[in-house]
Design a protein around this motif. Structure first.
Motif, PDB file in Angstrom:
ATOM      1  N   ILE A   2       1.181  -0.723   0.217  1.00 59.88           N
ATOM      2  CA  ILE A   2      -0.099  -0.248  -0.415  1.00 59.88           C
ATOM      3  C   ILE A   2       0.871   1.294  -0.256  1.00 59.88           C
ATOM      4  N   VAL A   4       1.674   4.870   0.380  1.00 55.94           N
ATOM      5  CA  VAL A   4       1.363   6.303   1.691  1.00 55.94           C
ATOM      6  C   VAL A   4       2.278   7.454   0.359  1.00 55.94           C
ATOM      7  N   ASP A  49      -2.077   4.970  -2.710  1.00 57.55           N
ATOM      8  CA  ASP A  49      -3.461   4.364  -2.990  1.00 57.55           C
ATOM      9  C   ASP A  49      -3.962   5.147  -0.983  1.00 57.55           C
ATOM     10  N   ILE A  50      -2.675   5.819  -0.404  1.00 57.84           N
ATOM     11  CA  ILE A  50      -2.990   6.741   0.892  1.00 57.84           C
ATOM     12  C   ILE A  50      -2.487   7.887   0.964  1.00 57.84           C
ATOM     13  N   ILE A  66      -7.716  19.239  -0.644  1.00 60.77           N
ATOM     14  CA  ILE A  66      -8.141  17.896  -0.482  1.00 60.77           C
ATOM     15  C   ILE A  66      -9.281  18.047  -2.093  1.00 60.77           C
ATOM     16  N   LYS A  70      -8.746  15.068  -4.394  1.00 70.07           N
ATOM     17  CA  LYS A  70      -9.908  14.232  -5.041  1.00 70.07           C
ATOM     18  C   LYS A  70     -10.432  14.815  -6.405  1.00 70.07           C
ATOM     19  N   GLU A  75      -9.115   7.805  -6.542  1.00 70.59           N
ATOM     20  CA  GLU A  75      -8.747   6.099  -5.835  1.00 70.59           C
ATOM     21  C   GLU A  75      -8.087   6.734  -5.000  1.00 70.59           C
ATOM     22  N   SER A  76      -7.635   7.595  -4.540  1.00 72.53           N
ATOM     23  CA  SER A  76      -6.362   7.349  -3.261  1.00 72.53           C
ATOM     24  C   SER A  76      -7.246   8.363  -2.043  1.00 72.53           C
ATOM     25  N   ARG A  77      -7.513   7.540  -0.858  1.00 72.86           N
ATOM     26  CA  ARG A  77      -7.972   7.358   0.016  1.00 72.86           C
ATOM     27  C   ARG A  77      -6.714   8.745   1.026  1.00 72.86           C
ATOM     28  N   ILE A  78      -8.008   9.756   1.345  1.00 71.59           N
ATOM     29  CA  ILE A  78      -7.234  10.714   2.319  1.00 71.59           C
ATOM     30  C   ILE A  78      -7.324  10.729   3.714  1.00 71.59           C
ATOM     31  N   VAL A  79      -6.296  10.811   4.504  1.00 71.07           N
ATOM     32  CA  VAL A  79      -6.482  11.007   5.782  1.00 71.07           C
ATOM     33  C   VAL A  79      -5.628  12.100   6.603  1.00 71.07           C
TER      34      VAL A  79
END
Length: 80
Positions: A2, A4, A49-50, A66, A70, A75-79
């Motif tokens: 994964i 990052v 991925d993240i 952000i 997007k 497809e990327s996840r945002i934390v």
């Protein structure tokens, strides 16, 4: 694996996050960035991925960053 990206304006926080994330054998830190612009350039070349980010960016507002992420990497996840 994964992938990052880490975006944090403070060097010590970036380094700390890299150390913590690198402890997980399933995670690979692909890039460390101190501002949103440099991260967006990298995301256009290779979307991870993240994406782990602070909202306190030196070159743009967190919400603006952000929204841009997007658009270029849906497809990327945002934390935060």
């Amino acid at each position: 694996m994964i992938g990052v990206y880490v975006i944090e304006r403070e060097q010590i926080a970036r380094s700390g996050l890299e150390v913590i994330l690198s402890q997980d054998p399933e995670l690979e830190v692909l890039g460390l960035f101190e501002n949103g612009s440099s991260c967006l350039e990298a995301v256009c070349r290779q979307a991870p991925d993240i994406i782990v980010t602070s909202l306190d960016l030196q070159d743009m507002a967190g919400a603006e960053f952000i929204k841009a992420l997007k658009e270029v990497a849906p497809e990327s996840r945002i934390v935060v």
